[in-house]
Design a protein around this motif. Structure first.
Motif, PDB file in Angstrom:
ATOM      1  N   UNK A 260      22.908  59.064  28.074  1.00 15.01           N
ATOM      2  CA  UNK A 260      23.217  60.226  28.906  1.00 15.01           C
ATOM      3  C   UNK A 260      24.079  59.845  30.102  1.00 15.01           C
ATOM      4  N   UNK A 261      23.871  58.637  30.634  1.00 16.89           N
ATOM      5  CA  UNK A 261      24.732  58.157  31.722  1.00 16.89           C
ATOM      6  C   UNK A 261      26.184  58.152  31.262  1.00 16.89           C
ATOM      7  N   UNK A 282      28.470  54.109  37.220  1.00 14.99           N
ATOM      8  CA  UNK A 282      27.253  54.126  36.407  1.00 14.99           C
ATOM      9  C   UNK A 282      26.221  53.203  37.043  1.00 14.99           C
ATOM     10  N   UNK A 283      24.942  53.541  36.867  1.00 13.08           N
ATOM     11  CA  UNK A 283      23.881  52.702  37.412  1.00 13.08           C
ATOM     12  C   UNK A 283      22.692  52.743  36.454  1.00 13.08           C
ATOM     13  N   UNK A 284      22.429  51.612  35.807  1.00 11.94           N
ATOM     14  CA  UNK A 284      21.254  51.503  34.945  1.00 11.94           C
ATOM     15  C   UNK A 284      20.919  50.041  34.751  1.00 11.94           C
ATOM     16  N   UNK A 285      19.765  49.772  34.167  1.00 12.03           N
ATOM     17  CA  UNK A 285      19.250  48.415  34.088  1.00 12.03           C
ATOM     18  C   UNK A 285      20.009  47.493  33.185  1.00 12.03           C
ATOM     19  N   UNK A 286      20.841  48.028  32.278  1.00 18.36           N
ATOM     20  CA  UNK A 286      21.546  47.157  31.347  1.00 18.36           C
ATOM     21  C   UNK A 286      22.922  46.722  31.851  1.00 18.36           C
ATOM     22  N   UNK A 287      23.345  47.282  32.965  1.00 14.79           N
ATOM     23  CA  UNK A 287      24.603  46.823  33.545  1.00 14.79           C
ATOM     24  C   UNK A 287      24.436  45.420  34.117  1.00 14.79           C
ATOM     25  N   UNK A 288      25.530  44.663  34.157  1.00 14.13           N
ATOM     26  CA  UNK A 288      25.415  43.367  34.812  1.00 14.13           C
ATOM     27  C   UNK A 288      25.341  43.581  36.321  1.00 14.13           C
ATOM     28  N   UNK A 289      24.922  42.536  37.029  1.00 12.48           N
ATOM     29  CA  UNK A 289      24.621  42.656  38.460  1.00 12.48           C
ATOM     30  C   UNK A 289      25.836  43.114  39.264  1.00 12.48           C
ATOM     31  N   UNK A 290      27.036  42.688  38.880  1.00 13.45           N
ATOM     32  CA  UNK A 290      28.223  43.094  39.638  1.00 13.45           C
ATOM     33  C   UNK A 290      28.448  44.591  39.559  1.00 13.45           C
ATOM     34  N   UNK A 291      28.274  45.168  38.361  1.00 15.79           N
ATOM     35  CA  UNK A 291      28.452  46.609  38.204  1.00 15.79           C
ATOM     36  C   UNK A 291      27.381  47.376  38.981  1.00 15.79           C
ATOM     37  N   UNK A 296      25.581  50.146  44.735  1.00 15.62           N
ATOM     38  CA  UNK A 296      24.668  49.959  45.862  1.00 15.62           C
ATOM     39  C   UNK A 296      25.384  49.567  47.147  1.00 15.62           C
ATOM     40  N   UNK A 297      26.723  49.515  47.092  1.00 10.99           N
ATOM     41  CA  UNK A 297      27.497  49.227  48.304  1.00 10.99           C
ATOM     42  C   UNK A 297      28.243  50.484  48.725  1.00 10.99           C
ATOM     43  N   UNK A 298      28.483  50.683  50.008  1.00 12.67           N
ATOM     44  CA  UNK A 298      29.251  51.862  50.461  1.00 12.67           C
ATOM     45  C   UNK A 298      30.631  51.875  49.823  1.00 12.67           C
ATOM     46  N   UNK A 299      31.097  53.059  49.465  1.00 11.51           N
ATOM     47  CA  UNK A 299      32.409  53.188  48.852  1.00 11.51           C
ATOM     48  C   UNK A 299      33.481  53.558  49.876  1.00 11.51           C
ATOM     49  N   UNK A 300      34.713  53.417  49.458  1.00 15.42           N
ATOM     50  CA  UNK A 300      35.832  53.782  50.327  1.00 15.42           C
ATOM     51  C   UNK A 300      36.038  55.292  50.317  1.00 15.42           C
ATOM     52  N   UNK A 301      36.026  55.890  49.136  1.00 12.60           N
ATOM     53  CA  UNK A 301      36.177  57.339  49.004  1.00 12.60           C
ATOM     54  C   UNK A 301      34.868  57.961  48.557  1.00 12.60           C
ATOM     55  N   UNK A 302      34.980  59.210  48.142  1.00  9.87           N
ATOM     56  CA  UNK A 302      33.783  59.919  47.693  1.00  9.87           C
ATOM     57  C   UNK A 302      33.420  59.487  46.273  1.00  9.87           C
ATOM     58  N   UNK A 303      32.112  59.394  46.018  1.00  5.69           N
ATOM     59  CA  UNK A 303      31.655  58.851  44.740  1.00  5.69           C
ATOM     60  C   UNK A 303      30.623  59.779  44.086  1.00  5.69           C
ATOM     61  N   UNK A 304      30.567  59.676  42.761  1.00  4.15           N
ATOM     62  CA  UNK A 304      29.450  60.229  41.989  1.00  4.15           C
ATOM     63  C   UNK A 304      28.816  59.063  41.233  1.00  4.15           C
ATOM     64  N   UNK A 305      27.525  58.852  41.452  1.00  2.00           N
ATOM     65  CA  UNK A 305      26.799  57.769  40.773  1.00  2.00           C
ATOM     66  C   UNK A 305      25.884  58.406  39.744  1.00  2.00           C
ATOM     67  N   UNK A 306      26.090  58.094  38.487  1.00  2.54           N
ATOM     68  CA  UNK A 306      25.257  58.619  37.399  1.00  2.54           C
ATOM     69  C   UNK A 306      24.252  57.539  37.031  1.00  2.54           C
ATOM     70  N   UNK A 307      22.965  57.846  37.195  1.00  3.34           N
ATOM     71  CA  UNK A 307      21.943  56.806  37.148  1.00  3.34           C
ATOM     72  C   UNK A 307      20.757  57.210  36.282  1.00  3.34           C
ATOM     73  N   UNK A 308      20.095  56.197  35.752  1.00  6.16           N
ATOM     74  CA  UNK A 308      18.784  56.397  35.132  1.00  6.16           C
ATOM     75  C   UNK A 308      17.729  56.318  36.235  1.00  6.16           C
ATOM     76  N   UNK A 309      16.469  56.157  35.841  1.00  8.82           N
ATOM     77  CA  UNK A 309      15.371  56.137  36.810  1.00  8.82           C
ATOM     78  C   UNK A 309      15.383  54.912  37.716  1.00  8.82           C
TER      79      UNK A 309
END
Length: 846
Positions: A260-261, A282-291, A296-309
């Motif tokens: 769904x992400x 994207x934000x979920x447990x299967x992404x590598x740590x860099x992604x 989890x860091x402040x962005x330069x512009x406006x963001x949409x983060x699509x995440x699991x639990x």
């Protein structure tokens, strides 16, 4: 010269960063109650902290606990992402890099140093550490964070730490932190002779969050047999676009799983925000740590983060002012009747929805967009169920067995696990060779417990590495250890995608898991030598099939003869989606299948084809040869059958079936059709009622002859009677059959205790009727002349009920006491009968 170490762990002369932080803590609500927590730990060694989301408990409580204690403080987090984020946040506040005063240990990644005083770990890491070293040498305190999530491993860890503190380490400080009001139960659990553990409640730390209800214009089904529907995801994405247009700040979209992400992220790609396109992360447990770190860091512009639990708790996503909640969660469910366990998509609970909404109020006033109605919201379950009540408990049972001989029963768990779940888990572990019949853990079980995956997958790694090589086994196990949602159920295609690293960044995390599992496999005493590359093993697809079958031998499936569905070795029926390329495969090793409301068969979500030889080799415990007797088309059919669990492999005729199997087949037929299928003559029915009368009034050894009793003991009275067709049942001599039940030598008294007929003073005999509540005899009154006392049966215990009739056979009187009838009732009856039957003699004293 040894360093001069102060109680808190710092070196003399070197400024203590933890003390400096606590001297001027960040402006977080939990700072107000830090003195109360310190007092509770000083006086009792334990504290239960209730702190709502956003109060800063994860940031400030661990350094408080570490301030005055030598040794390391270990802080548990439910997820790797949360452990890394919390460690990074605290290290930044201390002005250090991770690996100094603050470190983390998660699966496949450890960053700690000799000076680490606060270590963030996942629950699973601490569980395995505790199994290896129950005293937790070098650890002065444990902080259990997010205990309200009630994951199985978190409940288990808490119970094991409870035992450690009371039996081995009374000096071990423990802080249990919850974001809900379950703190009273926690305080009771962690109490001692002085009473419940001290409770400390922090003021709330969230800003106001406005609720925006966004139901679809027309009803949309949220889930189907494959999970979340595309229509619902499209509605969630449309709600996210509306939130972007109506609000400022970053938007956090909660969806239940990785698939769904990806869908929502793709649908939002290219959406503009006045000043330019949005950054969609994207934000979920299967992404590598860099992604993960990018979100989890402040962005330069406006963001949409699509995440699991993973973003529900312990993680602050900076810049978020708006939450869009899909209203779905992926939770473990186990169907013990079908032998299926896995993650299913369910409606979020109200407290879960509230926690998600709180993400929008961490840094300022925000809003939550809910794509359903207020009425729908009111009907949500108030709380999420503890996993221990719904999940597969195989890991829990194995860990508990490794911990102590008492196993699960010896643990102080917040909720007792359901008995069926424990029985299913114990049976599975015995089948895997991890537990002995007496409940003790085997050497193989301890080796499985050392592999950081589910015991089924540990078995697949241990045995699979010897068959297909460590790498191939590790690749499949690493994939299966995640929440697998495979397109068209083709697991082999999904594995190829992971090897290419093409699943939205999942490849890096998966590759690290593979390397860790390979390293673990090298330390194990494998059944045979296993090469890392598996060059000598099976072909690539065959290797995947072997490993999946080893993990789930009870889910090996064979295509039914009609070609429309599969039968699993567990006995469960299952189907593939119409579009699956696996349709028509003769055999499947099923990795994931789930039930669907309204459907009889389970739905196969991921599988890989295999052959019969591989299936049999993977499940030797399920292989059996049995004799089978059934009635088909009214005729007896006897076969010798070779089976793999519930799946029939082949059969041959059985010329002379054992009588016991014939009886068992008859039992099935008669339970279905009833005993009326037998030929019950009047004599047989009478004998049965006489036996029932004696059983009721005299008990043993006179047998019960009700339907259930006769069916349960069919071999005691029908055994030996030749039945090759059901039509033979109508020709059986049921009197002779029932006489097989007569007890000896008591049988000689049958006609004395329960005679078929009774003789009257007139010389006539009448049949006794035993079908009512008491035996009865219908006699003409004149035949009873001279019968001073009522006949009594069963050694005088039961009187016969006399139905006294007129000369024409009509009822005149009923009595069970002839002496009383002659004394008081006969006069009125005589007067009536003399008038109607004047030609008959009616003496005053008959």
């Amino acid at each position: 010269m040894a360093a001069n170490i102060l109680p808190g762990g710092q070196t003399r002369g070197v400024p203590d960063p933890i003390a400096a932080l606590l001297a001027a803590p960040p402006d977080l609500p939990v700072a107000e109650v830090l003195p109360a927590i310190a007092t509770a730990l000083a006086e009792r060694g334990v504290a239960v902290v209730h702190a709502p989301p956003g109060t800063g408990k994860t940031t400030l409580v661990p350094p408080l606990v570490a301030r005055d204690r030598p040794g390391r403080v270990v802080v548990t987090q439910p997820r790797r992402l949360a452990a890394r984020a919390a460690a990074r946040r605290l290290a930044q506040l201390l002005g250090e890099e991770v690996g100094g005063t603050v470190g983390w240990s998660v699966r496949g990644d450890r960053r700690v140093g000799p000076g680490t005083r606060v270590e963030f770990v996942t629950t699973g890491v601490l569980l395995r550490r505790l199994q290896r070293d129950p005293e937790l040498a070098g650890t002065s305190a444990v902080v259990l964070d997010e205990v309200h999530e009630r994951a199985v491993d978190a409940d288990l860890l808490q119970a094991m730490l409870h035992e450690v503190r009371h039996a081995l380490r009374p000096d071990l400080a423990v802080v249990a932190m919850s974001a809900t009001l379950e703190s009273e139960r926690l305080a009771t659990l962690w109490g001692d002779d002085a009473g419940p553990a001290p409770e400390v409640t922090s003021p709330g730390g969230l800003f106001a969050v406005a609720e925006v209800w966004c139901p679809p214009a027309r009803p949309v089904v949220r889930t189907d047999d494959r999970g979340t529907t595309r229509a619902w995801i499209a509605h969630v994405a449309a709600t996210a676009r509306r939130a972007v247009a109506e609000r400022t700040g970053d938007v956090l979209v909660f969806v239940p799983g990785v698939g769904e992400v990806e869908e929502v992220a793709r649908s939002l790609a290219g959406v503009a925000d006045g000043g330019g396109p949005l950054e969609v992360l994207r934000l979920h447990g299967r992404l590598d740590a860099r992604e993960q770190d990018r979100a989890l860091r402040p962005g330069v512009g406006r963001r949409v983060i699509v995440s699991t639990a993973v973003a529900e708790s312990s993680v602050t996503v900076p810049g978020v002012r708006v939450v869009v909640d899909a209203g779905l969660a992926r939770e473990p469910r186990t169907d013990h009747a079908r032998g299926l366990a896995g993650l299913v998509t369910v409606l979020v609970s109200r407290d879960g929805a509230t926690q998600r909404a709180g993400r929008a109020g961490r840094e300022g006033p925000g809003a939550v967009y809910r794509p359903w109605t207020q009425g729908d919201h009111a009907r949500l379950a108030p709380h999420r169920l503890p996993e221990i009540l719904t999940a597969d408990l195989t890991e829990l049972v194995l860990a508990a067995a490794c911990w102590s001989r008492e196993g699960v029963t010896g643990l102080a768990l917040l909720d007792p696990p359901p008995a069926p779940a424990l029985e299913a888990a114990t049976s599975a572990l015995r089948a895997l060779g991890a537990m002995a019949v007496d409940g003790g853990v085997t050497a193989r079980g301890r080796a499985m417990a050392d592999v950081p995956v589910h015991p089924r997958l540990a078995r697949a790694l241990i045995d699979g590495a010897a068959l297909v090589g460590r790498r191939r086994a590790a690749e499949v196990v690493a994939m299966l250890s995640e929440d697998v949602r495979v397109a068209d159920a083709d697991l082999t295609a999904a594995l190829r995608g992971l090897r290419r690293g093409g699943r939205a960044g999942a490849g890096g995390e998966w590759a690290r898991a593979v390397e860790q599992l390979m390293a673990t496999a090298r330390t194990l005493d494998l059944p045979r030598a296993a090469a890392d590359d598996g060059a000598a093993g099976a072909p690539e697809d065959g290797a995947a099939a072997q490993v999946v079958a080893l993990a789930y031998p009870d889910r090996i499936a064979r295509l039914r003869p009609d070609g429309g569905a599969y039968l699993l070795t567990s006995g469960t029926g299952a189907v593939l989606a119409d579009a699956s390329p696996l349709r028509g495969a003769a055999w499947l090793a099923v990795a994931d299948a789930g039930r669907t409301p309204g459907r009889r068969d389970a739905v196969i979500r991921s599988a890989v084809p295999l052959d019969e030889e591989t299936a049999v080799a993977a499940a030797p415990a399920l292989l059996a040869v049995r004799e089978e007797v059934t009635f088909e088309g009214g005729r007896l059919r006897a076969r010798t059958v070779r089976v793999l669990g519930a799946v029939e492999l082949r059969s041959s005729p059985l010329p002379d079936p054992p009588p016991a199997l014939v009886v068992a087949a008859l039992q099935r037929v008669l339970r279905r059709d009833g005993l009326d299928a037998l030929a019950w003559s009047e004599s047989a029915t009478t004998l049965r009622t006489r036996l029932a009368f004696l059983h009721e009034h005299l008990g043993e050894p006179w047998p019960a002859v009700d339907d259930d009793a006769l069916l349960d003991h069919l071999d005691g009275w029908l055994l030996g009677r030749r039945v090759s067709r059901l039509s033979d049942l109508r020709r059986l001599d049921m009197v002779a059959a029932l006489r097989q039940l007569l007890p000896w030598p008591e049988a000689a008294r049958l006609d004395e205790l329960a005679p078929e007929r009774v003789t009257l003073p007139s010389g006539r005999s009448v049949r006794l009727d035993y079908s009512g509540a008491a035996p009865a005899a219908a006699v003409k009154l004149q035949d009873a002349f001279g019968l001073r006392e009522t006949p009594r049966l069963a050694d005088g215990r039961v009187a016969v009920v006399m139905h006294l009739l007129s000369p024409a056979g009509r009822p005149a009187a009923i009595t069970a006491d002839m002496a009383s009838f002659w004394a008081t009732g006969y006069t009125a009856v005589r007067s009536d009968l003399r008038g109607r039957y004047p030609k008959h003699a009616w003496p005053e004293k008959p």
